[in-house]
Motif scaffolding. Structure first.
Motif, short mmCIF file in Angstrom:
data_model
loop_
_atom_site.label_atom_id
_atom_site.label_comp_id
_atom_site.label_asym_id
_atom_site.label_seq_id
_atom_site.Cartn_x
_atom_site.Cartn_y
_atom_site.Cartn_z
N ALA A 88 12.04 5.69 -13.12
CA ALA A 88 11.33 5.54 -14.46
C ALA A 88 12.17 4.55 -15.21
O ALA A 88 11.70 3.61 -15.88
CB ALA A 88 11.22 6.70 -15.37
N ASP A 89 13.30 4.40 -15.13
CA ASP A 89 14.47 3.61 -15.84
C ASP A 89 14.31 2.28 -15.06
O ASP A 89 14.08 1.20 -16.09
CB ASP A 89 15.91 3.96 -15.66
CG ASP A 89 16.03 5.10 -16.97
OD1 ASP A 89 15.40 5.29 -17.51
OD2 ASP A 89 17.36 5.57 -16.98
N LEU A 90 14.29 1.87 -13.94
CA LEU A 90 13.87 0.69 -13.58
C LEU A 90 12.58 0.09 -13.84
O LEU A 90 12.59 -1.11 -14.16
CB LEU A 90 13.90 0.49 -12.07
CG LEU A 90 15.51 1.12 -11.25
CD1 LEU A 90 15.38 1.41 -9.73
CD2 LEU A 90 16.39 -0.02 -11.70
N LEU A 91 11.66 0.90 -13.77
CA LEU A 91 10.19 0.49 -13.93
C LEU A 91 9.98 0.17 -15.45
O LEU A 91 9.52 -0.93 -15.98
CB LEU A 91 9.12 1.49 -13.66
CG LEU A 91 7.78 0.94 -13.74
CD1 LEU A 91 7.42 -0.40 -13.16
CD2 LEU A 91 6.67 2.13 -13.22
N GLY A 92 10.68 0.91 -16.28
CA GLY A 92 10.91 0.62 -17.72
C GLY A 92 11.22 -0.57 -18.25
O GLY A 92 11.10 -1.10 -19.40
N THR A 93 12.41 -1.09 -17.55
CA THR A 93 12.93 -2.22 -17.93
C THR A 93 12.58 -3.48 -17.18
O THR A 93 12.66 -4.66 -17.65
CB THR A 93 14.57 -2.02 -17.59
OG1 THR A 93 14.62 -1.33 -16.24
CG2 THR A 93 15.26 -1.19 -18.71
N LEU A 94 12.11 -3.32 -15.91
CA LEU A 94 11.75 -4.52 -15.13
C LEU A 94 10.39 -4.72 -15.08
O LEU A 94 9.72 -6.16 -14.55
CB LEU A 94 12.21 -4.28 -13.50
CG LEU A 94 13.77 -4.39 -13.35
CD1 LEU A 94 13.95 -3.97 -12.05
CD2 LEU A 94 14.59 -5.53 -13.70
N SER A 95 9.40 -3.73 -15.57
CA SER A 95 8.07 -4.19 -15.35
C SER A 95 7.70 -5.16 -16.54
O SER A 95 8.15 -5.49 -17.60
CB SER A 95 7.22 -2.92 -15.88
OG SER A 95 7.63 -2.35 -17.42
N ALA A 96 6.46 -5.81 -16.39
CA ALA A 96 5.94 -6.81 -17.32
C ALA A 96 5.65 -6.24 -18.68
O ALA A 96 4.90 -5.27 -18.75
CB ALA A 96 4.91 -7.67 -16.61
N GLY A 97 5.97 -6.74 -19.85
CA GLY A 97 5.50 -6.26 -21.10
C GLY A 97 3.98 -6.72 -21.31
O GLY A 97 3.34 -7.28 -20.29
#
Length: 238
Positions: free
Chosen positions: A23-32
């Motif tokens: 979740a931390d990785l996806l929350g920071t690396l996902s496109a906004g």
């Protein structure tokens, strides 16, 4: 039990799947984006991270599990981002069907999901964990097709998945019409192969996908500079 972030906290007394590295990785690396759909929000951590990252975004969070919903409702209500997040208690299949019936497809510019990926044969007795972890609750083809239809042209679809399903997921995305924009290959330590993959697909043409390889830890077990910088806005870690 609460999990504290810098600008919000996560209660996770009821949800089967707790806050973790994915979740931390996806929350920071996902496109906004400005209009974001969070599929299977669980405790709501992804929606809250994206609300913090994207101050102008409106976020729709959907969750099928009645236990996870209890946590997500509290976490959203207690956050400073509450007025920008709408929570729906239903399956993605039902949500997609309702949007299609209303003629409201192609309405998001960003879709994020930490998808279930275990094969049906590995299901457990706990229904909440099965829904959160196993593809029987949301098969890849259903998820990917729905995300594609709900995205505007040029929209992006971000997920975090393990290596054992990487090729299957990439193939299904290609079949549905997505093009890979970014792939983040995340290692735990330098000597090991990447364990987690954050994929960002685009509904539209991509000339050359960008590959990023990073380590969460240094060889001596300390946090890598990359990981510290990535999480700086969310965690007070050293």
């Amino acid at each position: 039990m609460k999990f504290e972030y810098k600008k919000f906290s996560i209660q996770q007394d009821h949800a089967a799947m707790k806050v973790g590295t994915d979740a931390d990785l996806l929350g920071t690396l996902s496109a906004g984006g400005n209009n974001i759909l969070d599929i299977g929000t669980g405790t709501g951590v992804l929606s809250l991270m994206l609300a913090q990252r994207c101050p102008d975004a409106r976020i729709t969070a959907i969750e099928i599990d009645e236990n996870a919903i209890l946590d997500a409702e509290i976490n959203f209500k207690n956050s400073v981002f509450a007025d920008r997040i709408n929570l729906f208690h239903q399956s993605f299949q039902d949500y997609f069907a309702s949007k299609k019936a209303a003629g409201e497809l192609a309405c998001f510019d960003s879709v994020v999901c930490n998808p279930p990926y275990f094969d049906k044969s590995l299901e457990c007795d706990n229904l909440s964990k099965t829904r959160a972890r196993h593809t029987s609750s949301l098969p890849f083809a259903v998820l990917i097709n729905g995300a594609y239809e709900l995205l505007q042209d040029g929209g992006v679809f971000s997920v975090c998945i393990p290596g054992e399903v990487l090729n299957d997921f990439l193939s299904e995305c290609l079949i549905q019409g997505f093009r890979l924009q970014d792939i983040y290959k995340v290692k735990t330590v330098p000597r090991k192969e990447p364990k987690r993959f954050v994929l960002v697909h685009k509904k539209g043409w991509v000339t050359t996908p960008q590959e990023h390889i990073h380590c969460m830890l240094n060889a001596d077990g300390t946090r890598s500079e990359w990981y510290l910088n990535l999480m700086r806005d969310f965690h007070s870690i050293k």
